[in-house]
Design an enzyme around this catalytic site. Structure first.
Site, mmCIF file in Angstrom:
data_model
loop_
_atom_site.group_PDB
_atom_site.id
_atom_site.type_symbol
_atom_site.label_atom_id
_atom_site.label_comp_id
_atom_site.label_asym_id
_atom_site.label_seq_id
_atom_site.Cartn_x
_atom_site.Cartn_y
_atom_site.Cartn_z
ATOM 1 N N SER A 1 0.617 -1.197 -0.112
ATOM 2 C CA SER A 1 -0.066 -0.059 0.100
ATOM 3 C C SER A 1 0.765 1.300 -0.047
ATOM 4 O O SER A 1 1.852 1.297 0.592
ATOM 5 C CB SER A 1 -0.805 -0.103 1.260
ATOM 6 N N GLY A 2 0.532 2.147 -0.822
ATOM 7 C CA GLY A 2 1.287 3.511 -1.023
ATOM 8 C C GLY A 2 2.458 3.467 -1.732
ATOM 9 O O GLY A 2 3.513 4.392 -2.024
ATOM 10 N N THR B 1 -1.753 2.811 -8.133
ATOM 11 C CA THR B 1 -2.650 3.736 -8.981
ATOM 12 C C THR B 1 -2.310 4.894 -9.674
ATOM 13 O O THR B 1 -2.515 5.139 -10.963
ATOM 14 C CB THR B 1 -3.604 3.988 -7.558
ATOM 15 N N ASN C 1 -1.377 5.751 3.282
ATOM 16 C CA ASN C 1 -1.667 6.246 2.022
ATOM 17 C C ASN C 1 -2.915 7.072 2.121
ATOM 18 O O ASN C 1 -3.879 6.757 2.490
ATOM 19 C CB ASN C 1 -1.705 5.200 0.836
ATOM 20 N N SER D 1 -5.732 5.784 -0.358
ATOM 21 C CA SER D 1 -5.351 4.364 -0.666
ATOM 22 C C SER D 1 -6.504 3.546 -1.236
ATOM 23 O O SER D 1 -7.831 4.041 -0.996
ATOM 24 C CB SER D 1 -5.305 3.535 0.848
ATOM 25 N N SER D 2 -6.524 2.804 -2.406
ATOM 26 C CA SER D 2 -7.408 2.197 -3.221
ATOM 27 C C SER D 2 -8.045 1.178 -2.091
ATOM 28 O O SER D 2 -7.066 0.313 -1.504
ATOM 29 C CB SER D 2 -7.067 1.511 -4.389
ATOM 30 N N GLY E 1 -3.347 -2.485 -2.021
ATOM 31 C CA GLY E 1 -1.999 -2.883 -1.403
ATOM 32 C C GLY E 1 -2.578 -3.437 0.207
ATOM 33 O O GLY E 1 -3.386 -3.248 0.929
ATOM 34 N N GLU F 1 -2.421 -4.517 3.711
ATOM 35 C CA GLU F 1 -2.340 -3.889 5.143
ATOM 36 C C GLU F 1 -2.936 -4.877 5.952
ATOM 37 O O GLU F 1 -4.112 -5.636 5.815
ATOM 38 C CB GLU F 1 -3.167 -2.769 4.921
HETATM 39 N N1 LIG Z 1 5.037 8.660 -9.757
HETATM 40 C C1 LIG Z 1 4.710 9.399 -8.587
HETATM 41 N N2 LIG Z 1 5.189 10.644 -8.599
HETATM 42 C C2 LIG Z 1 4.920 11.174 -7.528
HETATM 43 N N3 LIG Z 1 4.291 10.749 -6.518
HETATM 44 C C3 LIG Z 1 3.692 9.603 -6.395
HETATM 45 C C4 LIG Z 1 4.060 8.815 -7.456
HETATM 46 N N4 LIG Z 1 3.600 7.489 -7.463
HETATM 47 C C5 LIG Z 1 2.975 7.715 -6.157
HETATM 48 N N5 LIG Z 1 3.355 8.906 -5.512
HETATM 49 C C6 LIG Z 1 2.394 9.581 -4.435
HETATM 50 O O1 LIG Z 1 2.215 8.374 -3.606
HETATM 51 C C7 LIG Z 1 0.781 8.249 -3.126
HETATM 52 C C8 LIG Z 1 0.400 6.916 -3.055
HETATM 53 O O2 LIG Z 1 0.177 6.276 -4.195
HETATM 54 P P1 LIG Z 1 -0.730 5.165 -4.890
HETATM 55 O O3 LIG Z 1 -2.115 5.835 -4.311
HETATM 56 O O4 LIG Z 1 -0.736 5.325 -6.406
HETATM 57 O O5 LIG Z 1 -0.357 3.927 -3.823
HETATM 58 P P2 LIG Z 1 -0.905 2.531 -4.233
HETATM 59 O O6 LIG Z 1 0.235 1.758 -4.615
HETATM 60 O O7 LIG Z 1 -1.988 2.666 -5.189
HETATM 61 O O8 LIG Z 1 -1.619 2.306 -2.658
HETATM 62 P P3 LIG Z 1 -2.591 1.621 -2.200
HETATM 63 O O9 LIG Z 1 -2.581 0.105 -2.441
HETATM 64 O O10 LIG Z 1 -2.844 1.765 -0.766
HETATM 65 O O11 LIG Z 1 -3.870 1.899 -3.066
HETATM 66 C C9 LIG Z 1 0.051 9.111 -4.343
HETATM 67 O O12 LIG Z 1 -0.943 9.874 -3.760
HETATM 68 C C10 LIG Z 1 1.100 10.038 -4.454
HETATM 69 O O13 LIG Z 1 1.177 11.254 -3.603
HETATM 70 MG MG LIG Z 2 -4.051 2.346 -5.124
#
Ligand SMILES: Nc1ncnc2c1ncn2[C@@H]1O[C@H](COP(=O)(O)OP(=O)(O)OP(=O)(O)O)[C@@H](O)[C@H]1O
Ligand SMILES: [Mg+2]
Length: 502
Positions: free
Chosen positions: A209-210, A214, A259, A262-263, A483, A485
């Site tokens: 997660s994070g 996404t 996050n 977080s999705s 992700g 958790e």
């Molecule tokens: N390529 C990137 N550039 C800048 N910031 C980023 C990037 N990727 C992620 N982030 C930052 O990290 C945060 C978390 O990313 P994201 O929501 O894609 O995580 P995730 O892997 O989908 O987590 P989860 O499993 O909880 O959904 C985003 O809101 C953003 O602030």
């Molecule tokens: Mg996500």
């Protein structure tokens, strides 16, 4: 260099990186290491004007700069591209000079690299070496690294400069070794393989997660939307695909400890293309919505964004019609004690959610009904129960039944009966049972969760209706899971996640 298809003119959607809330430095926990230089040098990707001098291959003390490949992983997140092609030159590979730490990409002129950009080229492929290499590249602001047919991406938690029109142009139709590893290279390869091989493609994104899954999925979607041309119908379809993100995120994402966005559901987005490579349709499959979040969550976390967006963004008429107040007034929201997210403006996001609803084709009445259900869930949570003399549950204050019943357009007496009683039916008889307080709370929460999850399915279905097509063709799919958790108190959804990992 391989240019397999003609270049389509880039559209003008993704001017300054994604518009879906990449919040600089908003990370909780997983931040940059303390020893990171404050003004790290940004990679100069794709600058082809001044090439470094190329010495003869025999020059002592020279080192072969690494060949970039294709496919993706992320420092925490990993992207798999199941059908990856490699175009690696076997002879005449130029050898670049190194000045101690100065290593340049072997083909992208004047592009400095750190570590190796494909980790199969590490002298020893061990966990330590991989982490050291990723760290080296990360400190040099290079977040993408290949490892064979997989791309690793480290979440930078800041906006990187290499997601602009220039990079879209640079990666379009280019062979992967021509440039630095990049998510656009993966997206481009996927798109072109689909057209050339006439086969469906997919990319699997995984990570904790994070990790940035996404955000990466949205980069891929934006890239494909930009490089695939099209007229009015195609433009509308692209809008639906892109606008489905803020809509489903409002209802399916939440602030967690790790996050802020977080999705809390898994999503597989398929974009369908005509034989000419224009998007003609799409389909979203959603799975495992963490509906327990509606009624319960850990401290410092929030429920789904839409609840806070509605409380903050509703105008006075809406407030009156839906009986809205600030989040502290609702038991379902107040239990975790967190109402705001740093860097997020719920009022503005509410406007974006409403706009997204219109773009995906929800009528005014449907939008009103959706908000009515969201508000009804909040009011349902305020119904509490007390035990009467015979140990049965009764509603503590029956006035609390009226508003949710009004919003759900049902009778408040019927609502009370359903919350405090249960009907058992066998083929012979029908028995009305009365519940105790614990059971009544459980049925109230089950109703709230059921309503929410059906409403979410309805939204996905509406998005799919707006993207439906009968044109035969091929598709590219993007799998963005949620992700892993572990919470203090874990529901069925967490058990499912563990199952997935095992
Ligand atoms: N390529 C990137 N550039 C800048 N910031 C980023 C990037 N990727 C992620 N982030 C930052 O990290 C945060 C978390 O990313 P994201 O929501 O894609 O995580 P995730 O892997 O989908 O987590 P989860 O499993 O909880 O959904 C985003 O809101 C953003 O602030
Ligand atoms: Mg996500």
């Amino acid at each position: 260099m391989l240019r397999k298809t003609g270049r389509s003119k880039p559209a003008s959607v993704l001017d300054s990186g994604p518009s879906w809330g990449v919040h600089d430095q908003q990370l909780v926990g997983n931040t940059r290491p303390a020893d990171e230089p404050k003004s790290a040098t940004l990679p100069r990707m794709g600058k082809k004007s001044r090439a470094p001098a190329i010495p003869p291959p025999s020059e002592p003390n020279s080192r072969l700069a690494k060949v970039g490949r294709s496919a993706i992983t992320t420092g925490m997140a990993t992207f798999h591209h199941p059908r990856r092609k490699f175009h690696i030159p076997c002879k005449g590979r130029p050898i670049l000079p190194i000045d101690d730490d100065e290593v340049y990409h072997w083909q992208s002129h004047n592009v400095k690299t750190a570590g190796v950009d494909d980790m199969v080229l590490l002298s020893r492929v061990t966990e330590d070496e991989i982490v050291t290499n990723l760290r080296k590249r990360y400190l040099d602001d290079q977040i993408f690294t290949y490892i064979g047919p997989v791309l690793v991406s480290v979440n930078p938690f800041k906006t990187m400069p290499y997601f602009t029109d220039k990079e879209i142009e640079l990666y379009q139709g280019a062979a992967s070794y021509e440039n630095q590893p990049h998510i656009f290279a993966l997206a481009d390869n996927m798109y072109r393989n689909m057209l050339i091989d006439a086969e469906n493609q997919c990319v699997i994104i995984s990570g904790e997660s994070g990790a940035g899954k996404t955000v990466a999925a949205k980069y891929i979607m934006n890239y494909i939307a930009r490089v695939s041309g099209g007229g009015d119908r195609v433009r509308h379809l692209k809008d639906v695909i892109l606008e489905s993100n803020p809509l489903l995120e409002a209802f399916g994402n939440a602030k967690s400890v790790r996050n802020n966005n977080s999705s809390r559901f898994g999503k597989y987005v398929e974009i369908q293309f005509s034989a000419g490579g224009q998007p003609v349709g799409g389909k979203i499959s959603n799975f495992l919505l963490e509906k327990s979040r509606v009624v319960m969550r850990s401290r410092h976390e929030r429920s789904f964004h839409i609840f806070y967006q509605l409380c903050a963004g509703a105008d006075s008429r809406m407030e009156e019609q839906l009986g809205l107040a600030s989040p502290e007034n609702y038991a379902y929201l107040s239990q975790s004690g967190t109402y705001t997210v740093e860097g997020t403006n719920d009022v503005q996001e509410f406007q974006e959610t409403m706009k997204a609803m219109s773009v995906v084709g929800l009528s005014d009445q449907e939008q009103k009904n959706i908000l009515q259900i969201v508000s009804a869930i909040l009011h349902l949570g305020n119904i509490s129960f007390v035990e009467d003399r015979s140990n049965f549950a009764s509603v503590h204050d029956e006035r609390y039944l009226d508003f949710p019943a009004f919003l759900l357009e049902i009778d408040s007496v019927a609502l009370k009966a359903k919350l405090t009683g249960r009907v058992f039916e066998s083929h012979r008889e029908r028995v009305n049972m009365t519940l105790n307080v614990e059971q009544a709370c459980y049925s109230r929460d089950a109703l709230a969760k059921g309503l929410y999850s059906r409403m979410f399915d309805f939204l996905v279905q509406k998005v799919n209706t707006a993207m439906v097509t009968t044109t035969p063709g091929y598709s590219t799919g993007i799998l963005d899971i949620y992700g892993f958790e572990i919470f203090e108190k874990n529901g069925f959804e967490q058990a499912s996640e563990i199952g997935k990992i095992i």
